[in-house]
Scaffold this motif. Structure first.
Motif, PDB file in Angstrom:
ATOM      1  N   HIS A 276      -4.494   2.779  -8.603  1.00  0.00           N
ATOM      2  CA  HIS A 276      -4.979   3.832  -7.704  1.00  0.00           C
ATOM      3  C   HIS A 276      -6.328   3.351  -7.170  1.00  0.00           C
ATOM      4  O   HIS A 276      -7.249   3.105  -7.946  1.00  0.00           O
ATOM      5  N   VAL A 277      -6.452   3.223  -5.846  1.00  0.00           N
ATOM      6  CA  VAL A 277      -7.669   2.643  -5.284  1.00  0.00           C
ATOM      7  C   VAL A 277      -8.534   3.623  -4.496  1.00  0.00           C
ATOM      8  O   VAL A 277      -9.740   3.426  -4.393  1.00  0.00           O
ATOM      9  N   LEU A 278      -7.918   4.649  -3.912  1.00  0.00           N
ATOM     10  CA  LEU A 278      -8.666   5.582  -3.069  1.00  0.00           C
ATOM     11  C   LEU A 278      -8.093   6.988  -3.170  1.00  0.00           C
ATOM     12  O   LEU A 278      -6.876   7.152  -3.280  1.00  0.00           O
ATOM     13  N   THR A 279      -8.972   7.964  -3.084  1.00  0.00           N
ATOM     14  CA  THR A 279      -8.570   9.330  -2.786  1.00  0.00           C
ATOM     15  C   THR A 279      -9.410   9.748  -1.592  1.00  0.00           C
ATOM     16  O   THR A 279     -10.640   9.706  -1.640  1.00  0.00           O
ATOM     17  N   LEU A 280      -8.729  10.097  -0.510  1.00  0.00           N
ATOM     18  CA  LEU A 280      -9.394  10.477   0.734  1.00  0.00           C
ATOM     19  C   LEU A 280      -9.146  11.961   0.971  1.00  0.00           C
ATOM     20  O   LEU A 280      -7.998  12.409   0.983  1.00  0.00           O
ATOM     21  N   THR A 281     -10.232  12.710   1.169  1.00  0.00           N
ATOM     22  CA  THR A 281     -10.108  14.139   1.414  1.00  0.00           C
ATOM     23  C   THR A 281     -10.703  14.452   2.782  1.00  0.00           C
ATOM     24  O   THR A 281     -11.918  14.392   2.972  1.00  0.00           O
ATOM     25  N   ALA A 282      -9.815  14.739   3.725  1.00  0.00           N
ATOM     26  CA  ALA A 282     -10.213  15.134   5.073  1.00  0.00           C
ATOM     27  C   ALA A 282     -10.136  16.654   5.149  1.00  0.00           C
ATOM     28  O   ALA A 282      -9.636  17.308   4.223  1.00  0.00           O
ATOM     29  N   PRO A 283     -10.592  17.245   6.242  1.00  0.00           N
ATOM     30  CA  PRO A 283     -10.539  18.706   6.328  1.00  0.00           C
ATOM     31  C   PRO A 283      -9.128  19.286   6.182  1.00  0.00           C
ATOM     32  O   PRO A 283      -8.972  20.384   5.658  1.00  0.00           O
ATOM     33  N   ASN A 284      -8.110  18.550   6.617  1.00  0.00           N
ATOM     34  CA  ASN A 284      -6.756  19.102   6.634  1.00  0.00           C
ATOM     35  C   ASN A 284      -5.772  18.441   5.681  1.00  0.00           C
ATOM     36  O   ASN A 284      -4.634  18.886   5.579  1.00  0.00           O
ATOM     37  N   VAL A 285      -6.179  17.387   4.988  1.00  0.00           N
ATOM     38  CA  VAL A 285      -5.234  16.646   4.150  1.00  0.00           C
ATOM     39  C   VAL A 285      -5.976  15.869   3.069  1.00  0.00           C
ATOM     40  O   VAL A 285      -7.128  15.468   3.257  1.00  0.00           O
ATOM     41  N   LYS A 286      -5.303  15.673   1.953  1.00  0.00           N
ATOM     42  CA  LYS A 286      -5.810  14.797   0.892  1.00  0.00           C
ATOM     43  C   LYS A 286      -4.793  13.678   0.730  1.00  0.00           C
ATOM     44  O   LYS A 286      -3.587  13.920   0.726  1.00  0.00           O
ATOM     45  N   GLU A 287      -5.275  12.445   0.624  1.00  0.00           N
ATOM     46  CA  GLU A 287      -4.374  11.301   0.458  1.00  0.00           C
ATOM     47  C   GLU A 287      -4.801  10.477  -0.744  1.00  0.00           C
ATOM     48  O   GLU A 287      -5.981  10.186  -0.922  1.00  0.00           O
TER      49      GLU A 287
ATOM     50  N   LEU B 154      -1.301  18.705  -8.907  1.00  0.00           N
ATOM     51  CA  LEU B 154      -0.366  17.895  -8.120  1.00  0.00           C
ATOM     52  C   LEU B 154      -0.906  16.471  -7.949  1.00  0.00           C
ATOM     53  O   LEU B 154      -0.154  15.505  -8.053  1.00  0.00           O
ATOM     54  N   GLU B 155      -2.202  16.355  -7.713  1.00  0.00           N
ATOM     55  CA  GLU B 155      -2.820  15.025  -7.635  1.00  0.00           C
ATOM     56  C   GLU B 155      -2.598  14.259  -8.935  1.00  0.00           C
ATOM     57  O   GLU B 155      -2.221  13.087  -8.916  1.00  0.00           O
ATOM     58  N   ASP B 156      -2.864  14.933 -10.059  1.00  0.00           N
ATOM     59  CA  ASP B 156      -2.667  14.287 -11.367  1.00  0.00           C
ATOM     60  C   ASP B 156      -1.218  13.847 -11.539  1.00  0.00           C
ATOM     61  O   ASP B 156      -0.949  12.763 -12.052  1.00  0.00           O
ATOM     62  N   GLN B 157      -0.298  14.684 -11.107  1.00  0.00           N
ATOM     63  CA  GLN B 157       1.121  14.353 -11.230  1.00  0.00           C
ATOM     64  C   GLN B 157       1.484  13.141 -10.380  1.00  0.00           C
ATOM     65  O   GLN B 157       2.258  12.281 -10.798  1.00  0.00           O
ATOM     66  N   ILE B 158       0.915  13.050  -9.183  1.00  0.00           N
ATOM     67  CA  ILE B 158       1.169  11.890  -8.318  1.00  0.00           C
ATOM     68  C   ILE B 158       0.671  10.622  -9.002  1.00  0.00           C
ATOM     69  O   ILE B 158       1.387   9.616  -9.069  1.00  0.00           O
ATOM     70  N   ILE B 159      -0.545  10.664  -9.514  1.00  0.00           N
ATOM     71  CA  ILE B 159      -1.120   9.492 -10.169  1.00  0.00           C
ATOM     72  C   ILE B 159      -0.274   9.087 -11.377  1.00  0.00           C
ATOM     73  O   ILE B 159       0.076   7.903 -11.527  1.00  0.00           O
ATOM     74  N   GLU B 160       0.071  10.048 -12.208  1.00  0.00           N
ATOM     75  CA  GLU B 160       0.893   9.754 -13.390  1.00  0.00           C
ATOM     76  C   GLU B 160       2.243   9.160 -12.996  1.00  0.00           C
ATOM     77  O   GLU B 160       2.698   8.184 -13.602  1.00  0.00           O
ATOM     78  N   THR B 161       2.874   9.741 -11.996  1.00  0.00           N
ATOM     79  CA  THR B 161       4.189   9.274 -11.565  1.00  0.00           C
ATOM     80  C   THR B 161       4.132   7.831 -11.072  1.00  0.00           C
ATOM     81  O   THR B 161       4.949   6.993 -11.465  1.00  0.00           O
ATOM     82  N   VAL B 162       3.165   7.538 -10.224  1.00  0.00           N
ATOM     83  CA  VAL B 162       3.058   6.175  -9.680  1.00  0.00           C
ATOM     84  C   VAL B 162       2.765   5.180 -10.798  1.00  0.00           C
ATOM     85  O   VAL B 162       3.412   4.130 -10.889  1.00  0.00           O
TER      86      VAL B 162
ATOM     87  N   LYS C  54       0.873  -1.182   0.000  1.00  0.00           N
ATOM     88  CA  LYS C  54       0.000   0.000   0.000  1.00  0.00           C
ATOM     89  C   LYS C  54       0.906   1.227   0.000  1.00  0.00           C
ATOM     90  O   LYS C  54       1.759   1.389   0.865  1.00  0.00           O
ATOM     91  N   LEU C  55       0.724   2.069  -0.997  1.00  0.00           N
ATOM     92  CA  LEU C  55       1.507   3.286  -1.150  1.00  0.00           C
ATOM     93  C   LEU C  55       0.572   4.475  -1.043  1.00  0.00           C
ATOM     94  O   LEU C  55      -0.432   4.547  -1.759  1.00  0.00           O
ATOM     95  N   GLY C  56       0.874   5.375  -0.131  1.00  0.00           N
ATOM     96  CA  GLY C  56       0.046   6.564   0.042  1.00  0.00           C
ATOM     97  C   GLY C  56       0.857   7.833  -0.089  1.00  0.00           C
ATOM     98  O   GLY C  56       1.985   7.917   0.409  1.00  0.00           O
ATOM     99  N   PHE C  57       0.282   8.799  -0.786  1.00  0.00           N
ATOM    100  CA  PHE C  57       0.864  10.134  -0.869  1.00  0.00           C
ATOM    101  C   PHE C  57      -0.146  11.101  -0.266  1.00  0.00           C
ATOM    102  O   PHE C  57      -1.292  11.152  -0.712  1.00  0.00           O
ATOM    103  N   ALA C  58       0.285  11.830   0.759  1.00  0.00           N
ATOM    104  CA  ALA C  58      -0.586  12.783   1.439  1.00  0.00           C
ATOM    105  C   ALA C  58      -0.142  14.203   1.125  1.00  0.00           C
ATOM    106  O   ALA C  58       1.057  14.492   1.064  1.00  0.00           O
ATOM    107  N   ILE C  59      -1.132  15.071   0.933  1.00  0.00           N
ATOM    108  CA  ILE C  59      -0.887  16.490   0.678  1.00  0.00           C
ATOM    109  C   ILE C  59      -1.629  17.276   1.763  1.00  0.00           C
ATOM    110  O   ILE C  59      -2.852  17.449   1.681  1.00  0.00           O
TER     111      ILE C  59
END
Length: 150
Positions: free
Chosen positions: A90-101, A74-82, A47-52
């Motif tokens: 790519h299985v999930l994009t999680l958007t919390a109040p303070n972070v996107k993963e 930046l999200e698009d760039q992360i997806i393309e890079t991976v 499982k690989l996660g990138f958080a912003i």
């Protein structure tokens, strides 16, 4: 089930949107329903996660809409890079109040450190954090699947 390259084609995936109430707001979930058939595939056991983390405080328990929109490239760039540098999905994009993963399941052998360094260096406005763990059963992904009838 053996891994099929067609299963990894992001152009054929079906996504589902959901929302989970948190103490400090809402967690918005974008889940790749097409990945369900691959859940637990031994070849994709990392499982690989990138958080912003967001720079501006949330408004009413949701991310700042302008900032959320601004990090889309930046999200698009992360997806393309991976997807260019690893065999995975790519299985999930999680958007919390303070972070996107963004969460992926990938095969062994990818240079995760290099990917992370490249992505961090490319963003002049936001930090890009990275985490990779073994999760051969895809437990993290399964936590977000809707309950099945029966």
């Amino acid at each position: 089930m053996p891994l099929n390259a067609n299963d990894l084609d992001p152009n054929s995936h079906e996504w589902m949107l959901g929302q989970i109430k948190l103490e400090d707001g809402n967690l918005f979930v974008r889940l790749n329903r097409s990945a369900e058939q691959l859940a637990g595939t031994p070849e994709l056991g990392i499982k690989l996660g990138f958080a912003i983390p967001f720079n501006r405080p949330p408004q009413g328990g949701v991310p700042n809409a302008d900032e959320n929109q601004a990090i889309a490239p930046l999200e698009d760039q992360i997806i393309e890079t991976v997807l260019e540098q690893a065999t995975g999905i790519h299985v999930l994009t999680l958007t919390a109040p303070n972070v996107k993963e963004l969460v992926f399941y990938i095969a062994e052998g990818a240079d995760i450190q290099s990917m992370h360094e490249r992505l961090r260096a490319s963003s002049k406005t936001h930090d890009v954090q990275c985490m990779a763990v073994r999760d051969a059963n895809w437990e993290s992904f399964r936590e977000f699947l809707p309950p099945t009838d029966g």
